[in-house]
Design an enzyme around this catalytic site. Structure first.
Site, PDB file in Angstrom:
ATOM      1  N   ASP A   1     -11.485   0.313  13.193  1.00  0.00           N
ATOM      2  CA  ASP A   1     -11.437   0.014  12.227  1.00  0.00           C
ATOM      3  C   ASP A   1     -13.170  -0.280  11.868  1.00  0.00           C
ATOM      4  OD1 ASP A   1      -9.161   1.124  11.343  1.00  0.00           O
ATOM      5  OD2 ASP A   1      -8.794  -1.580  11.258  1.00  0.00           O
TER       6      ASP A   1
ATOM      7  N   ARG B   1      -8.694  -8.401  10.522  1.00  0.00           N
ATOM      8  CA  ARG B   1      -8.837  -9.404   9.519  1.00  0.00           C
ATOM      9  C   ARG B   1      -9.734 -10.424   9.889  1.00  0.00           C
ATOM     10  NH1 ARG B   1      -3.063  -7.475   9.903  1.00  0.00           N
ATOM     11  NH2 ARG B   1      -3.084  -6.434   8.555  1.00  0.00           N
TER      12      ARG B   1
ATOM     13  N   ARG C   1       0.948  -1.576   0.002  1.00  0.00           N
ATOM     14  CA  ARG C   1       0.064  -0.155   0.300  1.00  0.00           C
ATOM     15  C   ARG C   1       0.565   1.677  -0.435  1.00  0.00           C
ATOM     16  NH1 ARG C   1      -4.955   0.538   4.473  1.00  0.00           N
ATOM     17  NH2 ARG C   1      -2.955  -0.095   5.988  1.00  0.00           N
ATOM     18  N   TYR C   2       1.958   1.170   0.954  1.00  0.00           N
ATOM     19  CA  TYR C   2       2.865   1.699   0.781  1.00  0.00           C
ATOM     20  C   TYR C   2       4.133   1.639  -0.410  1.00  0.00           C
ATOM     21  CZ  TYR C   2       0.151   3.679   4.859  1.00  0.00           C
ATOM     22  OH  TYR C   2      -0.593   3.706   6.237  1.00  0.00           O
TER      23      TYR C   2
ATOM     24  N   ASP D   1      -6.359   4.829  10.282  1.00  0.00           N
ATOM     25  CA  ASP D   1      -6.245   3.874   9.104  1.00  0.00           C
ATOM     26  C   ASP D   1      -7.675   4.451   7.957  1.00  0.00           C
ATOM     27  OD1 ASP D   1      -4.927   1.991   7.357  1.00  0.00           O
ATOM     28  OD2 ASP D   1      -3.983   0.677   8.710  1.00  0.00           O
TER      29      ASP D   1
ATOM     30  N   ARG E   1       7.407  -0.338   1.723  1.00  0.00           N
ATOM     31  CA  ARG E   1       7.508  -0.847   2.785  1.00  0.00           C
ATOM     32  C   ARG E   1       5.945  -1.896   2.631  1.00  0.00           C
ATOM     33  NH1 ARG E   1       6.300   3.644   4.322  1.00  0.00           N
ATOM     34  NH2 ARG E   1       4.410   4.841   5.234  1.00  0.00           N
TER      35      ARG E   1
ATOM     36  N   CYS F   1      -4.247 -16.900  15.473  1.00  0.00           N
ATOM     37  CA  CYS F   1      -4.026 -16.030  16.846  1.00  0.00           C
ATOM     38  C   CYS F   1      -4.461 -17.158  18.021  1.00  0.00           C
ATOM     39  CB  CYS F   1      -4.828 -14.888  17.060  1.00  0.00           C
ATOM     40  SG  CYS F   1      -4.257 -13.759  15.663  1.00  0.00           S
TER      41      CYS F   1
ATOM     42  N   CYS G   1      -8.964 -10.975  19.205  1.00  0.00           N
ATOM     43  CA  CYS G   1      -9.705  -9.566  18.737  1.00  0.00           C
ATOM     44  C   CYS G   1     -11.329 -10.325  18.422  1.00  0.00           C
ATOM     45  CB  CYS G   1      -8.745  -8.835  19.495  1.00  0.00           C
ATOM     46  SG  CYS G   1      -7.631  -9.250  19.969  1.00  0.00           S
TER      47      CYS G   1
ATOM     48  N   CYS H   1     -11.257  -7.607  15.843  1.00  0.00           N
ATOM     49  CA  CYS H   1     -10.199  -7.728  14.681  1.00  0.00           C
ATOM     50  C   CYS H   1      -9.992  -7.167  12.960  1.00  0.00           C
ATOM     51  CB  CYS H   1      -9.388  -9.382  14.229  1.00  0.00           C
ATOM     52  SG  CYS H   1      -7.761  -9.395  13.372  1.00  0.00           S
TER      53      CYS H   1
ATOM     54  N   LYS I   1      -2.919   4.891   6.046  1.00  0.00           N
ATOM     55  CA  LYS I   1      -2.831   6.391   8.466  1.00  0.00           C
ATOM     56  C   LYS I   1      -2.991   7.544   7.736  1.00  0.00           C
ATOM     57  CE  LYS I   1      -0.607   1.905   9.929  1.00  0.00           C
ATOM     58  NZ  LYS I   1      -0.038   1.540   8.917  1.00  0.00           N
TER      59      LYS I   1
END
Length: 422
Positions: free
Chosen positions: A341, A183, A161-162, A378, A165, A174, A178, A181, A385
């Protein structure tokens, strides 16, 4: 080494069905953790602590087993029947757990469950890991992939996206899921194992010399075995133009037993390594997590935190300040505070932007700059961000820039005429 030979060196993902230890030094209990109440001082009367929890619910488990990360993974609580041994569910929780097969999967380690006040339906940590029916309510603007990661993924597992990076999603597993999340569409077994895409990802990175920074995430990369993690980091380090490797994880706070001396040796071998640790609430900083964080910091691994602003969990100035202060005591620098998000079913977790700004305003000037992260959104759709600040600029005229400080007082900075754009 040929590609096929490299693949043969990848060890299977640690799971409840297949676990093995690579540790060559004593686990956490040999350092006195088990005899210490893991609960913060001010809350100790209301929470049993890890040791008492173990003795109450796992009476045949000794401290060595409890402090083995493989044991913790094997005994994760993943079903309603298992969870109801420990808590009396609310109606919302019961109905959500009954539909867990259709919703985002549920999983919590015995250790993390021991940090929860099991008698309190509104316990902040309970809200973050136990499903509620509010997750089934879809609000305007919510999306399965709110950050547009799938649209900026040139090959599976890579999000580019950048300019300089990339995000490398190395696993969909995981130890604790959470509930907010971003994702949830890919973690918890929704797709095949992410490691099947590793070789494509390595090839992409080798072909893109503009990439100097790789953020390794998932799922949680530190749930990989030591051998697999060493293979992954070794392959990344072999790509000459990659200067920085960052790892996103919540393991030190949900599975601190995983931060073994053997794991630290693996990470230290591939310095510089930066660890971005997902921190949610001050109660997560326990004697066990302190030992885990200190092991990492002592090895020269740079630690920073990422926190999601969550309604009813950590959305007060007092809670946030306590969290950031405690993070600094274990050498973790607060880095990002994320606006939650807009994933599907997240409205009950999200605060207003105005509330987030007010919270940041309540931190600035009342604690050191070290304890204040960047508050960011984000942006939906993959825009990246964007930092948000309270309104400190009052006016800007010929006299200069009028600024408001933390006390509400105004000061003039004698600004210079506007220069040409950079």
């Amino acid at each position: 080494m040929a590609t096929q030979e490299r693949k043969e060196h990848i060890v299977e993902q640690v799971s409840a069905q297949q676990v093995s230890s690579f540790d060559d030094e004593p686990p956490l209990n040999h350092m006195g953790v088990d005899s210490v109440d893991t609960t913060p001082r001010e809350s100790r009367s209301g929470y049993p602590g890890s040791s008492l929890f173990r003795k109450q619910f796992f009476p045949n488990t000794n401290s060595t087993q409890w402090n083995d990360w493989h044991w913790q993974l094997f005994h994760r609580i993943t079903t309603a029947d298992q969870l109801f041994r420990y808590i009396e569910p609310t109606d919302s929780e019961r109905r959500a757990l009954e539909q867990s097969a259709k919703m985002f999967p549920f999983s919590v380690t015995p250790y993390y469950l021991s940090l929860i006040d099991l008698s309190d339906p509104d316990d902040p940590l309970r809200k973050t890991c136990i499903p509620r029916m509010e997750e089934s309510h879809i609000s305007t603007g919510e999306a399965i992939d709110p950050l547009g990661e799938d649209h900026t993924s040139p090959v599976p597992s890579i999000v580019h996206r950048y300019p300089d990076r990339v995000l490398f999603l190395v696993t969909n597993f995981c130890s604790v899921y959470c509930r907010y999340c971003t994702r949830s569409r890919i973690v918890g077994g929704h797709e095949g194992a992410q490691d099947s895409h590793w070789e494509q990802a390595f090839a992409y990175l080798e072909q893109h010399p503009e990439v100097r920074d790789v953020v390794v995430s998932g799922g949680d990369p530190l749930t990989l075995s030591d051998e697999r993690l060493a293979y992954l980091l070794g392959r990344l380090k072999a790509i000459r133009h990659i200067e920085i490797i960052r790892i996103g994880t919540k393991v030190p706070f949900v599975l601190p037993q995983r931060i073994t001396p053997a794991l630290v040796k693996v990470l230290k071998k591939f310095q510089p390594i930066y660890l971005n640790i997902h921190a949610t609430h001050p109660r997560e900083i326990t004697p066990a997590s302190k030992i885990a964080c200190n092991r990492l910091a002592d090895a020269g691994i740079v630690l920073s935190s990422q926190t999601v602003l969550l309604s009813g969990v950590n959305d007060s100035i007092a809670t946030m300040m306590a969290l950031f202060h405690r993070l600094l005591t274990v050498r973790i620098r607060p880095y990002y505070l994320f606006q939650c998000d807009p994933i599907v079913g997240s409205a009950h977790f999200r605060t207003s932007i105005a509330h987030g700004k007010a919270l940041m305003d309540g931190l600035r000037g009342h604690t050191s700059g070290l304890a204040i992260p960047h508050y960011v959104v984000d942006t939906p759709g993959g825009g990246g961000k964007v930092p948000l600040l309270p309104d400190y600029e009052v006016s800007h005229n010929m006299e200069g820039l009028c600024l408001r400080n933390y006390e509400g007082k105004h000061f003039i900075y004698p600004d210079l005429p506007q220069e040409a754009s950079l």
